[in-house]
Design a protein around this motif. Structure first.
Motif, PDB file in Angstrom:
ATOM      1  N   UNK A 108      43.023 -54.277 -22.512  1.00 17.61           N
ATOM      2  CA  UNK A 108      42.743 -54.789 -21.348  1.00 17.61           C
ATOM      3  C   UNK A 108      41.532 -54.526 -20.551  1.00 17.61           C
ATOM      4  N   UNK A 109      40.732 -53.446 -21.042  1.00 20.80           N
ATOM      5  CA  UNK A 109      39.524 -52.971 -20.200  1.00 20.80           C
ATOM      6  C   UNK A 109      38.263 -53.606 -20.676  1.00 20.80           C
ATOM      7  N   UNK A 110      36.968 -53.035 -20.260  1.00 18.98           N
ATOM      8  CA  UNK A 110      35.905 -53.542 -20.902  1.00 18.98           C
ATOM      9  C   UNK A 110      35.089 -52.570 -21.352  1.00 18.98           C
ATOM     10  N   UNK A 111      34.183 -52.807 -22.323  1.00 21.07           N
ATOM     11  CA  UNK A 111      33.180 -51.632 -22.964  1.00 21.07           C
ATOM     12  C   UNK A 111      31.587 -52.213 -22.700  1.00 21.07           C
ATOM     13  N   UNK A 112      30.850 -51.380 -22.194  1.00 27.69           N
ATOM     14  CA  UNK A 112      29.579 -51.776 -21.793  1.00 27.69           C
ATOM     15  C   UNK A 112      28.430 -50.852 -22.641  1.00 27.69           C
ATOM     16  N   UNK A 113      27.785 -51.761 -23.429  1.00 26.28           N
ATOM     17  CA  UNK A 113      26.775 -51.089 -24.459  1.00 26.28           C
ATOM     18  C   UNK A 113      25.305 -51.070 -23.868  1.00 26.28           C
ATOM     19  N   UNK A 114      24.726 -49.797 -23.452  1.00 26.74           N
ATOM     20  CA  UNK A 114      23.593 -49.681 -22.959  1.00 26.74           C
ATOM     21  C   UNK A 114      22.414 -49.196 -24.216  1.00 26.74           C
ATOM     22  N   UNK A 115      21.389 -49.792 -24.141  1.00 28.37           N
ATOM     23  CA  UNK A 115      20.384 -49.336 -25.048  1.00 28.37           C
ATOM     24  C   UNK A 115      19.128 -50.144 -25.080  1.00 28.37           C
ATOM     25  N   UNK A 116      18.219 -50.218 -26.324  1.00 26.02           N
ATOM     26  CA  UNK A 116      17.046 -51.005 -26.303  1.00 26.02           C
ATOM     27  C   UNK A 116      16.933 -51.509 -27.626  1.00 26.02           C
ATOM     28  N   UNK A 117      16.521 -52.798 -27.860  1.00 25.97           N
ATOM     29  CA  UNK A 117      16.321 -53.337 -29.097  1.00 25.97           C
ATOM     30  C   UNK A 117      14.884 -53.252 -29.661  1.00 25.97           C
ATOM     31  N   UNK A 118      14.012 -52.973 -28.652  1.00 21.35           N
ATOM     32  CA  UNK A 118      12.647 -52.613 -28.904  1.00 21.35           C
ATOM     33  C   UNK A 118      12.060 -51.257 -28.695  1.00 21.35           C
ATOM     34  N   UNK A 119      12.702 -50.451 -28.280  1.00 17.25           N
ATOM     35  CA  UNK A 119      12.364 -49.055 -28.274  1.00 17.25           C
ATOM     36  C   UNK A 119      13.501 -48.206 -28.875  1.00 17.25           C
ATOM     37  N   UNK A 120      13.012 -46.854 -29.053  1.00 17.00           N
ATOM     38  CA  UNK A 120      13.847 -45.749 -29.553  1.00 17.00           C
ATOM     39  C   UNK A 120      14.464 -44.853 -28.541  1.00 17.00           C
ATOM     40  N   UNK A 121      15.634 -45.379 -28.225  1.00 21.33           N
ATOM     41  CA  UNK A 121      16.640 -44.862 -27.156  1.00 21.33           C
ATOM     42  C   UNK A 121      17.870 -44.702 -27.347  1.00 21.33           C
ATOM     43  N   UNK A 122      18.516 -43.626 -26.712  1.00 20.53           N
ATOM     44  CA  UNK A 122      19.998 -43.508 -27.049  1.00 20.53           C
ATOM     45  C   UNK A 122      20.705 -44.771 -26.914  1.00 20.53           C
ATOM     46  N   UNK A 123      21.925 -44.889 -27.496  1.00 17.58           N
ATOM     47  CA  UNK A 123      22.873 -45.939 -27.563  1.00 17.58           C
ATOM     48  C   UNK A 123      24.000 -45.450 -26.595  1.00 17.58           C
ATOM     49  N   UNK A 124      24.227 -45.797 -25.402  1.00 18.21           N
ATOM     50  CA  UNK A 124      25.226 -45.289 -24.688  1.00 18.21           C
ATOM     51  C   UNK A 124      26.441 -46.273 -24.576  1.00 18.21           C
ATOM     52  N   UNK A 125      27.707 -46.037 -24.851  1.00 18.48           N
ATOM     53  CA  UNK A 125      28.822 -47.105 -24.587  1.00 18.48           C
ATOM     54  C   UNK A 125      29.640 -46.503 -23.529  1.00 18.48           C
TER      55      UNK A 125
END
Length: 209
Positions: A108-125
């Motif tokens: 019943x919660x939410x998941x939020x994905x932060x990252x970049x499709x064009x640069x080499x960055x970490x992926x943080x959920x």
């Protein structure tokens, strides 16, 4: 959960004064003193209140959008690091970033994905979900089944792994009485896991008001 790219009795003074006045007016016949009781008095035990699972004077409020779980300072930090909101409510791909719902979304919660499709960055959920006495045991069993380390810390139970900077992501799940907050970072490692702990604390400050 799917793989991701972690609360005497005291006589009144007036009555005592009246008793003393009566004694001064007419001294009674001396009476033998009562023999001391052979049974010791039972000590008075004061009940200690149960500890609360929630931060003091706050309540859990489930966020509806991903921008509600970041402080302005953290949002600016993510922007500087080119960590865009790719998945989750308000994100580029909404709730369809993952092929299947995350465990937090199923709860019943939410998941939020932060990252970049064009640069080499970490992926943080970052994920936030509500918990109740009926759902908490299942979540705990699922996290243990993933081989995560379990630790009781103050009012929380933590499930985590550090991961590494090559393949294994960092994972941190913090359970309180009414909430489940998780941070998963890829790649992992000590630095990523240290930031995950900071992020989890910041998210908690946003959702407990």
């Amino acid at each position: 959960m799917p793989t991701r790219p972690v609360r005497h009795l005291l006589l009144p003074i007036a009555a005592v004064a009246l008793l003393l006045t009566g004694c001064a007016q007419a001294a009674p016949e001396p009476t033998p003193e009562p023999e001391p009781s052979s049974e010791p008095e039972s000590p008075v035990v004061e009940e200690t209140p149960e500890p609360s699972d929630e931060p003091a004077d706050t309540r859990f409020v489930l966020p509806e959008r991903c921008d509600e779980i970041l402080s302005p300072t953290r949002a600016a930090d993510f922007d500087t690091r080119h960590l865009d909101l790719l998945g989750g409510p308000g994100g580029q791909y909404g709730t369809s970033y993952f092929a299947e719902p995350t465990g937090e979304e199923r709860a019943g919660g939410i998941s939020c994905v932060f990252g970049s499709e064009t640069m080499q960055t970490p992926l943080i959920v970052l994920s936030v979900a509500p918990l109740s006495p009926s759902t908490r045991p299942g979540v705990m069993n699922d996290l243990l089944a993933q081989g995560l380390n379990e630790e009781q810390r103050e009012e929380t139970i933590r499930y985590e792994k550090t991961g590494d900077s090559q393949i294994v992501p960092s994972e941190l799940h913090i359970l309180r009485g009414t909430s489940w907050i998780s941070v998963i970072t890829s790649p992992g490692g000590d630095q990523a896991h240290a930031e995950a702990q900071q992020l989890a604390a910041e998210v908690a400050s946003q959702v407990y008001r």
